[in-house]
Design an enzyme around this catalytic site. Sequence first.
Site, PDB file in Angstrom:
ATOM      1  N   ARG A   1      40.693  28.071  54.357  1.00 61.15           N
ATOM      2  CA  ARG A   1      41.745  28.711  53.554  1.00 61.15           C
ATOM      3  C   ARG A   1      42.685  27.630  53.018  1.00 61.15           C
ATOM      4  O   ARG A   1      43.136  27.680  51.877  1.00 61.15           O
ATOM      5  CB  ARG A   1      42.530  29.743  54.375  1.00 61.15           C
ATOM      6  CG  ARG A   1      43.763  30.254  53.632  1.00 61.15           C
ATOM      7  CD  ARG A   1      44.395  31.533  54.150  1.00 61.15           C
ATOM      8  NE  ARG A   1      44.304  31.736  55.562  1.00 61.15           N
ATOM      9  CZ  ARG A   1      45.034  31.103  56.489  1.00 61.15           C
ATOM     10  NH1 ARG A   1      45.947  30.210  56.143  1.00 61.15           N
ATOM     11  NH2 ARG A   1      44.864  31.362  57.762  1.00 61.15           N
TER      12      ARG A   1
ATOM     13  N   TYR B   1      48.536  40.575  29.036  1.00 62.38           N
ATOM     14  CA  TYR B   1      47.457  41.270  29.751  1.00 62.38           C
ATOM     15  C   TYR B   1      48.044  42.419  30.584  1.00 62.38           C
ATOM     16  O   TYR B   1      49.052  42.234  31.274  1.00 62.38           O
ATOM     17  CB  TYR B   1      46.692  40.269  30.632  1.00 62.38           C
ATOM     18  CG  TYR B   1      45.706  40.928  31.544  1.00 62.38           C
ATOM     19  CD1 TYR B   1      44.708  41.765  31.032  1.00 62.38           C
ATOM     20  CD2 TYR B   1      45.753  40.744  32.917  1.00 62.38           C
ATOM     21  CE1 TYR B   1      43.797  42.397  31.873  1.00 62.38           C
ATOM     22  CE2 TYR B   1      44.847  41.369  33.763  1.00 62.38           C
ATOM     23  CZ  TYR B   1      43.877  42.200  33.236  1.00 62.38           C
ATOM     24  OH  TYR B   1      42.993  42.825  34.073  1.00 62.38           O
TER      25      TYR B   1
ATOM     26  N   ASP C   1      50.427  31.106  30.354  1.00 57.94           N
ATOM     27  CA  ASP C   1      49.075  31.606  30.622  1.00 57.94           C
ATOM     28  C   ASP C   1      48.191  31.095  29.481  1.00 57.94           C
ATOM     29  O   ASP C   1      48.295  31.552  28.342  1.00 57.94           O
ATOM     30  CB  ASP C   1      49.116  33.139  30.675  1.00 57.94           C
ATOM     31  CG  ASP C   1      47.759  33.757  31.023  1.00 57.94           C
ATOM     32  OD1 ASP C   1      46.731  33.104  30.774  1.00 57.94           O
ATOM     33  OD2 ASP C   1      47.742  34.895  31.520  1.00 57.94           O
TER      34      ASP C   1
ATOM     35  N   LYS D   1      37.431  33.579  32.717  1.00 63.02           N
ATOM     36  CA  LYS D   1      37.115  33.696  31.296  1.00 63.02           C
ATOM     37  C   LYS D   1      36.429  32.420  30.787  1.00 63.02           C
ATOM     38  O   LYS D   1      35.339  32.118  31.219  1.00 63.02           O
ATOM     39  CB  LYS D   1      38.414  34.028  30.531  1.00 63.02           C
ATOM     40  CG  LYS D   1      39.227  35.184  31.165  1.00 63.02           C
ATOM     41  CD  LYS D   1      38.436  36.440  31.211  1.00 63.02           C
ATOM     42  CE  LYS D   1      39.083  37.672  31.811  1.00 63.02           C
ATOM     43  NZ  LYS D   1      40.177  37.631  32.708  1.00 63.02           N
TER      44      LYS D   1
HETATM   45  O1  P1T Z   1      41.034  39.071  35.848  1.00 58.05           O
HETATM   46  P1  P1T Z   1      41.755  37.925  36.485  1.00 58.05           P
HETATM   47  O2  P1T Z   1      40.907  36.719  36.711  1.00 58.05           O
HETATM   48  O3  P1T Z   1      42.528  38.317  37.714  1.00 58.05           O
HETATM   49  O4  P1T Z   1      42.840  37.414  35.401  1.00 58.05           O
HETATM   50  C1  P1T Z   1      43.894  38.204  34.936  1.00 58.05           C
HETATM   51  C2  P1T Z   1      44.285  37.796  33.539  1.00 58.05           C
HETATM   52  C3  P1T Z   1      45.409  36.999  33.359  1.00 58.05           C
HETATM   53  N1  P1T Z   1      45.797  36.585  32.131  1.00 58.05           N
HETATM   54  C4  P1T Z   1      45.108  36.944  31.032  1.00 58.05           C
HETATM   55  C5  P1T Z   1      45.568  36.476  29.693  1.00 58.05           C
HETATM   56  C6  P1T Z   1      43.972  37.751  31.141  1.00 58.05           C
HETATM   57  O5  P1T Z   1      43.315  38.071  30.016  1.00 58.05           O
HETATM   58  C7  P1T Z   1      43.557  38.205  32.422  1.00 58.05           C
HETATM   59  C8  P1T Z   1      42.382  39.111  32.602  1.00 58.05           C
HETATM   60  N2  P1T Z   1      42.021  39.780  31.426  1.00 58.05           N
HETATM   61  C9  P1T Z   1      40.980  40.673  31.309  1.00 58.05           C
HETATM   62  C10 P1T Z   1      40.225  41.081  32.335  1.00 58.05           C
HETATM   63  C11 P1T Z   1      40.762  41.179  29.937  1.00 58.05           C
HETATM   64  O6  P1T Z   1      39.685  41.739  29.637  1.00 58.05           O
HETATM   65  O7  P1T Z   1      41.675  41.022  29.115  1.00 58.05           O
END
Ligand code: P1T
Length: 379
Positions: free
Chosen positions: A46, A98, A170, A195
């Site tokens: 961890r 988001y 972000d 992503k």
């Molecule tokens: O899904 P995750 O890895 O927890 O990330 C969250 C997140 C944070 N910031 C942005 C700009 C994002 O687009 C996302 C996740 N977004 C999607 C799942 C989507 O389809 O827009």
Amino acid sequence: MKFNTKTIHGGQEHDPAYGSVMPPIYQTTTYAQSTPGGHKGYEYSRTHNPTRTALEKAFASIENGNYGLTFGSGMAAIDAIIKLLKPGDEVISTNDLYGGSYRLFTKVYTDFGIKFHFIGMQNASKIEDYINDRTKLIWVETPTNPMMNIIDIKATAAIAKKHNILFAVDNTFATPYLQLPLDLGADIVMHSATKYLGGHSDVVMGALVVNDKNLAERLYFLQNASGAVSGPQDCFLVLRGIKTLHIRMQRHCENGKAVAEFLASHPKIEKVYWPGFEDHPNHDIAKSQMSDFGGMVSFVPKGSNFEDAVKIVENLKVFTLAESLGGVESLSGHPASMTHASIPKEEREKTGVVDSLIRLSVGIEDEEDLIDDLKQALK
Ligand code: P1T
């Protein structure tokens, strides 16, 4: 090293045991000690894991930062940032973001006494109207999800510095291939590595990169104390992913441009949101802080009718209707019912996330196949 070389070699060394070119997947919970405290730098996974360390160093390298941290998801990475704050603190955030970030801020941390102001930041000077003694964090997405608004990172950083406020960006939509927020003055760069960094729609992961040692230590403490870490297998996959980030992004940008221009010239389309258009409100800022315009495009069909939008996403064949973005395959999304459903309708409609909005994550397939798919879906 220049960026393309960094995606492959940045922060990396051959494994000391056998010289393996890719770091091994250290699928272990714990590490043998010869005597209490007698270990080789790793005690418990961890806290640290060598495969994760390799990825954290790679992230720091490609974002031009000193310290990288990975988490079990993008949301876990954002969660660690908000845990730097205390009850009574205030955050100024982009109002287009988001849906999951909005949900974490409003449905979790508001109950812990943190106040969030969601504002339009297309004109950065507006941010100062919301700053007071309690303001501790400015949270920016750029380009925003899903409206593709562009926020001036340098101007926002100057405001944050003037008032001694932490400034986090972000960078999920742009990736370090297109923009480097730390170089532009941000304190923290955050990613949903799920992503473009992973790039193959097979991992959920989050990341943070910072320059300041004290800030890094606070975040490493939170990473270990809260424990939302990423596993070694996932770290290996993302390390592999970022080695092709630059060539994937180049194609995402080329295809994104072709799709945006095709949609803008189509008689059945009312509005296309893509920062590469000269009439995009912050096109000049996009041009100055990004090296290209990315592979994300949003649009509204003529008449702004919900049923028409549903028909289009149902008709698409090469574009798969699915949550997420940034993988090699093209995806379509309906933000109002999918990624942004947790934002109340009146709030999301204020920023343009109407029921007829469609978001495309343009992949790296052949451009002609993508355009043909859109053509048949819009018939
Ligand atoms: O899904 P995750 O890895 O927890 O990330 C969250 C997140 C944070 N910031 C942005 C700009 C994002 O687009 C996302 C996740 N977004 C999607 C799942 C989507 O389809 O827009």
